[in-house]
Design a protein around this motif. Structure first.
Motif, short mmCIF file in Angstrom:
data_model
loop_
_atom_site.label_atom_id
_atom_site.label_comp_id
_atom_site.label_asym_id
_atom_site.label_seq_id
_atom_site.Cartn_x
_atom_site.Cartn_y
_atom_site.Cartn_z
N ALA A 128 0.87 -1.18 0.00
CA ALA A 128 0.00 0.00 0.00
C ALA A 128 0.90 1.23 0.00
CB ALA A 128 -0.92 0.01 1.21
N GLN A 129 0.36 2.33 -0.51
CA GLN A 129 1.16 3.56 -0.55
C GLN A 129 1.29 4.14 0.85
OE1 GLN A 129 -0.40 6.57 -3.11
NE2 GLN A 129 1.26 8.02 -2.71
N PRO A 130 2.51 4.41 1.33
CA PRO A 130 2.67 5.02 2.65
C PRO A 130 1.94 6.35 2.74
CG PRO A 130 4.77 4.21 1.83
CD PRO A 130 3.80 4.11 0.69
N PRO A 131 1.25 6.61 3.83
CA PRO A 131 0.44 7.84 3.92
C PRO A 131 1.28 9.10 3.97
CG PRO A 131 0.54 6.74 6.04
CD PRO A 131 1.18 5.81 5.06
N ASP A 132 0.70 10.18 3.48
CA ASP A 132 1.32 11.49 3.60
C ASP A 132 1.28 11.91 5.06
OD1 ASP A 132 1.92 14.09 1.64
OD2 ASP A 132 1.11 14.63 3.60
N LEU A 133 2.38 12.48 5.55
CA LEU A 133 2.49 12.79 6.99
C LEU A 133 2.25 14.26 7.32
CD1 LEU A 133 5.59 10.62 7.99
CD2 LEU A 133 3.16 10.02 8.03
N ARG A 163 -2.50 15.30 13.61
CA ARG A 163 -3.92 15.61 13.83
C ARG A 163 -4.76 14.35 13.68
NH1 ARG A 163 -5.39 21.02 13.77
NH2 ARG A 163 -3.70 22.15 14.81
N ALA A 164 -4.38 13.50 12.73
CA ALA A 164 -5.16 12.30 12.46
C ALA A 164 -5.00 11.24 13.55
CB ALA A 164 -4.77 11.72 11.10
N ARG A 165 -3.77 11.05 14.02
CA ARG A 165 -3.49 9.99 14.98
C ARG A 165 -3.40 10.49 16.42
NH1 ARG A 165 -4.38 4.72 13.46
NH2 ARG A 165 -3.47 4.27 11.42
N GLY A 166 -2.87 11.70 16.59
CA GLY A 166 -2.66 12.21 17.94
C GLY A 166 -1.22 12.03 18.38
N ASP A 167 -0.72 12.96 19.18
CA ASP A 167 0.67 12.92 19.63
C ASP A 167 0.98 11.69 20.46
OD1 ASP A 167 1.01 15.31 18.34
OD2 ASP A 167 0.87 16.53 20.16
N ASP A 168 0.08 11.32 21.38
CA ASP A 168 0.32 10.17 22.26
C ASP A 168 0.43 8.88 21.44
OD1 ASP A 168 0.15 12.00 24.28
OD2 ASP A 168 -1.84 11.39 24.97
N TRP A 169 -0.43 8.75 20.43
CA TRP A 169 -0.39 7.55 19.59
C TRP A 169 0.94 7.47 18.86
CZ3 TRP A 169 0.38 5.71 14.75
CH2 TRP A 169 -0.15 4.46 14.42
N LEU A 229 6.24 16.72 13.97
CA LEU A 229 5.03 16.31 13.26
C LEU A 229 3.83 17.12 13.73
CD1 LEU A 229 5.53 12.43 13.23
CD2 LEU A 229 5.75 13.98 11.28
N ASP A 230 3.78 17.40 15.04
CA ASP A 230 2.69 18.22 15.58
C ASP A 230 2.78 19.64 15.03
OD1 ASP A 230 1.52 20.19 17.59
OD2 ASP A 230 0.80 18.32 18.44
N TRP A 231 3.98 20.19 15.04
CA TRP A 231 4.17 21.55 14.50
C TRP A 231 3.86 21.59 13.01
CZ3 TRP A 231 7.54 23.11 10.62
CH2 TRP A 231 7.62 24.50 10.42
N MET A 232 4.29 20.58 12.26
CA MET A 232 4.08 20.55 10.82
C MET A 232 2.59 20.51 10.48
SD MET A 232 5.76 18.01 7.97
CE MET A 232 5.01 16.53 8.66
N ALA A 233 1.79 19.88 11.32
CA ALA A 233 0.35 19.80 11.06
C ALA A 233 -0.31 21.17 11.10
CB ALA A 233 -0.32 18.87 12.07
#
Length: 247
Positions: free
Chosen positions: A107-112, A117-123, A206-210
């Motif tokens: 499968a195509q790796p997801p765009d990050l 936002r989609a998964r959450g920082d804790d996840w 990743l949080d900042w980039m979102a």
């Protein structure tokens, strides 16, 4: 009125129970020590992202020149982080085509771009710290947060190789496997504390980039609330002065 209060109470109970239901049945998540105001942490996270994540995952909504917001110059970006693009103004895309990605990984790796936002920082933080060796998987790796994950452990050189230990227990008349800890098979380049910090730095980026403007938004929000507070006092006193002679 009583019917309305009953509906509101029911809605509140549903929302209050939502986090418990969301975490039920999955591996417990650990709080991520994310700090998007720490520029040093964000710069370290950007370096990890470009070197380890950007090979397969893109971030098509982020431009390299936006990294100047975390204290980097154009020259620093060009010399240290610009591996898959020619210009600092380009987006963080990858050279691998979707067909190639599907052939390699199934499968195509997801765009990050907005994965935080989609998964959450804790996840994300727990996910990066719970990979373990599993020879039954095609990649040789598995994950406690995302069982049967198709992604290999790209940070294994930093963390080292670990095996997961499980114990068999009986719950509700059925035998289930419970996680019982990790066994270090080979050391990594970083100690456990250093790797946890590296994972936190990557999740912070990743949080900042979102939402790169989130810190500005929060600062602006504080000033707006202060203004509204002062305005409320003036409006209250003006209202009292206007009506004081009205009988």
């Amino acid at each position: 009125m009583k019917k309305l209060l009953s509906i509101l109470a029911l809605a509140g109970a549903c929302f209050a129970g939502a986090p418990a239901m969301a975490s039920e049945g999955g591996f417990p998540l650990e709080p991520a020590p994310v700090n998007t105001a720490d520029l040093s942490s964000l710069q370290r996270g950007a370096k990890l992202f470009v070197n380890y994540c950007l090979n397969c995952h893109g971030a098509s909504m982020m431009r390299y020149n936006r990294l100047k917001d975390i204290g980097l110059t154009d020259d620093q970006i060009r010399e240290n982080l610009l591996f898959s693009a020619d210009k600092v103004g380009e987006t963080m895309t990858i050279a691998m085509q979707p067909k190639e990605a599907k052939a390699f990984f199934g499968a195509q790796p997801p765009d990050l771009s907005v994965i935080a936002r989609a998964r959450g920082d804790d996840w994300l933080y727990t996910y990066l710290r719970t990979f373990y060796r599993d020879d039954s998987r095609a990649t040789g790796w598995n994950n406690l947060v995302f069982p049967s994950v198709g992604m290999p452990h790209v940070l294994w050189e930093l963390q080292g190789q670990r095996a997961a230990k499980f114990t068999e227990v009986e719950e509700h008349g059925e035998k289930v496997h419970k996680f019982a800890g990790f066994e270090q098979l080979s050391p990594g380049k970083l100690s456990k504390v250093e790797y946890d910090q590296a994972a936190a730095d990557l999740v912070s980026f990743l949080d900042w980039m979102a939402e790169p403007a989130q810190n500005h938004r929060k600062r602006l929000g504080v000033w707006v609330l202060l203004f509204l507070g002062v305005f409320t006092v003036f409006a209250w006193r003006l209202n009292a002065a206007y009506w004081k002679d009205v009988k």
